[in-house]
Design a protein around this motif. Structure first.
Motif, PDB file in Angstrom:
ATOM      1  N   ARG A   1      44.795  -8.249 -69.958  1.00  0.00           N
ATOM      2  CA  ARG A   1      45.353  -7.097 -70.662  1.00  0.00           C
ATOM      3  C   ARG A   1      46.522  -7.603 -71.189  1.00  0.00           C
ATOM      4  NH1 ARG A   1      43.199  -2.067 -72.389  1.00  0.00           N
ATOM      5  NH2 ARG A   1      41.095  -1.985 -71.017  1.00  0.00           N
TER       6      ARG A   1
ATOM      7  N   LYS B   1      50.578  -9.845 -69.957  1.00  0.00           N
ATOM      8  CA  LYS B   1      51.220 -11.043 -69.925  1.00  0.00           C
ATOM      9  C   LYS B   1      51.307 -10.738 -67.996  1.00  0.00           C
ATOM     10  CE  LYS B   1      54.496 -14.400 -70.041  1.00  0.00           C
ATOM     11  NZ  LYS B   1      55.700 -15.161 -70.892  1.00  0.00           N
TER      12      LYS B   1
ATOM     13  N   TYR C   1      46.225 -10.443 -76.616  1.00  0.00           N
ATOM     14  CA  TYR C   1      46.102  -9.587 -75.815  1.00  0.00           C
ATOM     15  C   TYR C   1      45.647  -8.265 -75.988  1.00  0.00           C
ATOM     16  CZ  TYR C   1      48.708 -12.364 -72.054  1.00  0.00           C
ATOM     17  OH  TYR C   1      49.345 -13.440 -71.431  1.00  0.00           O
ATOM     18  N   PRO C   2      44.111  -8.194 -75.671  1.00  0.00           N
ATOM     19  CA  PRO C   2      43.679  -8.516 -74.107  1.00  0.00           C
ATOM     20  C   PRO C   2      43.002  -9.494 -74.562  1.00  0.00           C
ATOM     21  CG  PRO C   2      42.599  -6.670 -75.401  1.00  0.00           C
ATOM     22  CD  PRO C   2      43.587  -6.827 -76.253  1.00  0.00           C
ATOM     23  N   TYR C   3      42.870 -10.395 -73.832  1.00  0.00           N
ATOM     24  CA  TYR C   3      41.549 -11.681 -73.587  1.00  0.00           C
ATOM     25  C   TYR C   3      40.449 -11.402 -72.663  1.00  0.00           C
ATOM     26  CZ  TYR C   3      45.316 -14.855 -75.332  1.00  0.00           C
ATOM     27  OH  TYR C   3      46.426 -14.749 -76.477  1.00  0.00           O
TER      28      TYR C   3
ATOM     29  N   ARG D   1      46.205 -15.821 -68.908  1.00  0.00           N
ATOM     30  CA  ARG D   1      46.273 -14.828 -68.193  1.00  0.00           C
ATOM     31  C   ARG D   1      48.085 -14.600 -68.859  1.00  0.00           C
ATOM     32  NH1 ARG D   1      46.468 -13.852 -62.102  1.00  0.00           N
ATOM     33  NH2 ARG D   1      48.479 -14.929 -62.457  1.00  0.00           N
TER      34      ARG D   1
END
Length: 362
Positions: A11, A13, A57-59, A49
């Motif tokens: 969500r 860094k 984000y989110p990834y 991340r």
């Protein structure tokens, strides 16, 4: 009807990943819905991340995956429900200037699924490398699915989707290693060990593994390294020259992606030899080399992107070689884990204790 599945999401860094409900649409034109059976934990996922690739984000993480095609959209003819596939992030277009020149591995217009996967509140997810396979199902472009022999276990087959293919391809496709060649590989993680295995497969007779970790060097021998050099303890350039009759290696491969390592690889090659960069540098890194050395040493300085692979050509061939006992892909699997264990697997990866953790799905 869209599917709701569990998936690993980054969500923000540097924040720990979470397992959340992901909404996966039915496939549209040119798309495929894949039930994921296994997905490797790759360093690229950790880069996502940590914000090292972007900030979208989110990834939805995960990309080294194998599974079964569950459904396809209109116009899809090369794959069908029930096919066993390895996912790739190079779905070539067939139309760009590189594809038209017969170099599809350099395609400038690779594509992904057009429909987004989302969280239950409608938040759009950015799938890692256009795949997002730390999930029970994922939506991809049909061209991202490569059929392979189902006799290969998913935990093994999926690793071709990124790191293992990058390493083997760096040796075989980019470096052009041939029978009787000498090869030096700098960095003995998953990509470096794959480059060693690829060099052995191509017929190299002297394969030197270079790392700063004795445990990794010992593992490199299991993939076919004939000699090892701990670069904390000795100059790797001088060591490689001593092991190659004073000449240097025919092909050197930097699987680390740092300027000081690339410089060592550059000087450790023979005159008219080839140096290959397959390790991924960070955006802040720069390289300085004397131009006279670049000119005077001849040969080739190359970068290898995804091992210059063509998935439709390379994945089935490498799976066949594994099934014949000629390529030890299974040795890359250090452990199998569940979807809830990805964050812990990142920690083990950073400590250098594993080649690949692989998430298995029921």
């Amino acid at each position: 009807m869209p599917s709701e599945v569990r998936g690993v999401v980054a969500r923000a860094k540097g924040a720990p990943v979470t397992v959340e409900t992901v909404v996966v649409p039915d496939p549209g034109p040119g798309e495929a819905l894949v039930k994921v059976q296994a997905c490797g934990v790759c360093h690229t996922d950790l880069h996502y991340r940590e914000g090292g690739i972007g900030d979208d984000y989110p990834y939805l993480l995960g990309h080294e995956a194998a599974g079964i095609v569950e459904a396809v959209g209109d116009g899809v003819t090369r794959i069908a429900p029930g096919d066993y596939v390895v996912l790739n992030w190079r779905a070539v277009c067939g139309e760009c200037r590189s594809c038209r020149r017969g170099r599809p591995w350099y395609c400038f217009a690779t594509h992904n699924a057009r429909q987004p996967m989302t969280l239950t509140d409608g938040t759009t997810l950015s799938p890692a490398l256009g795949i997002g396979a730390f999930a029970e199902k994922t939506l991809v472009a049909a061209g991202q699915c490569t059929k392979v022999d189902p006799a290969a276990p998913p935990a093994v087959a999926g690793l071709l989707g990124c790191g293992v293919m990058a390493g083997i391809g760096a040796a075989v496709n980019t470096g052009g290693v041939g029978r009787g060649d000498s090869v030096a590989v700098f960095g003995c993680g998953g990509v470096g060990d794959a480059a060693i295995a690829g060099a052995v497969l191509a017929g190299a007779t002297t394969v030197v593994a270079v790392d700063i970790n004795d445990g990794k060097l010992e593992l490199a021998r299991q993939f076919g390294a004939t000699h090892t050099v701990n670069s904390r303890e000795q100059d790797p350039v001088e060591a490689i020259r001593a092991l190659t009759g004073g000449n240097g290696a025919d092909v050197t491969i930097d699987a680390v992606g740092r300027p000081e390592v690339f410089t060592q690889a550059f000087y450790a090659r023979d005159h008219a030899g080839t140096v290959v960069l397959v390790g991924v540098p960070t955006p802040d890194m720069t390289l300085e080399l004397p131009m006279l050395e670049v000119f005077g040493r001849g040969g080739a300085v190359k970068s290898s992107w995804y091992g210059d692979c063509l998935p439709e050509r390379d994945f089935p061939t490498l799976i066949d070689l594994f099934l014949q006992g000629r390529l030890p892909l299974d040795r890359f699997v250090s452990e199998t884990i569940g979807i809830d264990d990805v964050e812990a697997a990142f920690g083990r990866m950073e400590q250098g204790g594993v080649l690949r953790s692989v998430v298995l799905f029921d």
